[in-house]
Write a protein that holds these residues in place. Structure first.
Motif: not given
Length: 226
Positions: A128-135, A137-138, A142-143, A156-157
């Motif tokens: 669940n660590s991944l965020i998907f917004i269009k193309d 991926v966050i 793993k930052h 980092p900021l």
């Protein structure tokens, strides 16, 4: 109900796998090729992928690598040729298991259950660590950030601002709230500091920074990601 994606160019094989998995209580989604599969993975939370090597438009080896750029989802590869398995085991494709066609559906089912048990031991937090917004991926663990499959280097900021906005889709954050959340300082707030970082993010993420598709400005209020 766990969701499994079956990717194979042969509809009869997809049907057979679908029936056996459905009878075991899994929710099954099908894709006829790798590109269709990648689009589904971007929009649906999937617990396991069964992926054929030989497919049109993009072969399964390439697809396997791209899936791992998007998600930590376990992958079982299928192939009609032993040479494919040799190639797969010699490459860092991150496939979790391999089977030769024709295969016994009960053996495939056993492999699926083994992967699902392994996944449950790892825990859903990692998945669940991944965020998907269009193309975009966050990966919060793993930052790291990828855009259209390409790694985007963020400070980092910059990453913290992007993660804050992406974790609350549709919510508008004022520059003051962004500063306090990211810098962790109640004092020394500067409109200009937040504005500079937002501008830098847009340069890195947007095709046209003056017409952003990701980080939107709500005039007089702040910034948001839909």
């Amino acid at each position: 109900m766990d969701t499994i994606l079956v990717v194979d160019g042969d509809p009869e094989i997809r049907d057979v796998i679908h029936v056996y998995l459905r009878n075991e209580g899994y929710f099954v989604i099908e894709a006829a090729d790798s590109l269709e599969a990648l689009n589904l993975i971007k929009s649906i939370y999937i617990e396991l992928v069964i992926l054929d090597v030989r497919m049109p438009r993009m072969d399964g080896i390439q697809a396997c690598i791209k899936i791992w750029e998007l998600s930590n989802t376990p992958i079982i590869m299928l192939s009609t040729k032993e040479e494919d398995i040799d190639i797969l085991t010699g490459l860092t494709t991150r496939a979790d298991d391999y089977m030769l066609k024709p295969f016994n559906p009960l053996e495939l089912l056993a492999r699926v259950k083994a992967q699902m048990r392994r996944r449950s031991l790892i825990g859903k937090e990692e998945f669940n660590s991944l965020i998907f917004i269009k193309d975009l991926v966050i990966d919060r663990t793993k930052h790291s950030v990828t855009l259209k499959g390409n790694h985007i280097s963020l400070t980092p900021l910059e990453f913290s601002i992007l993660e804050l906005l992406a974790s609350h889709p549709g919510q508008v954050f004022s520059p003051d709230k962004i500063y306090k959340s990211v810098w962790k300082e109640p004092y020394g707030y500067s409109d200009n500091a937040v504005m500079v970082y937002i501008r830098n993010l847009r340069v890195k993420l947007e095709d046209f920074p003056r017409d952003p598709q990701y980080i939107k400005t709500v005039w007089g209020v702040g910034y948001k990601i839909d």
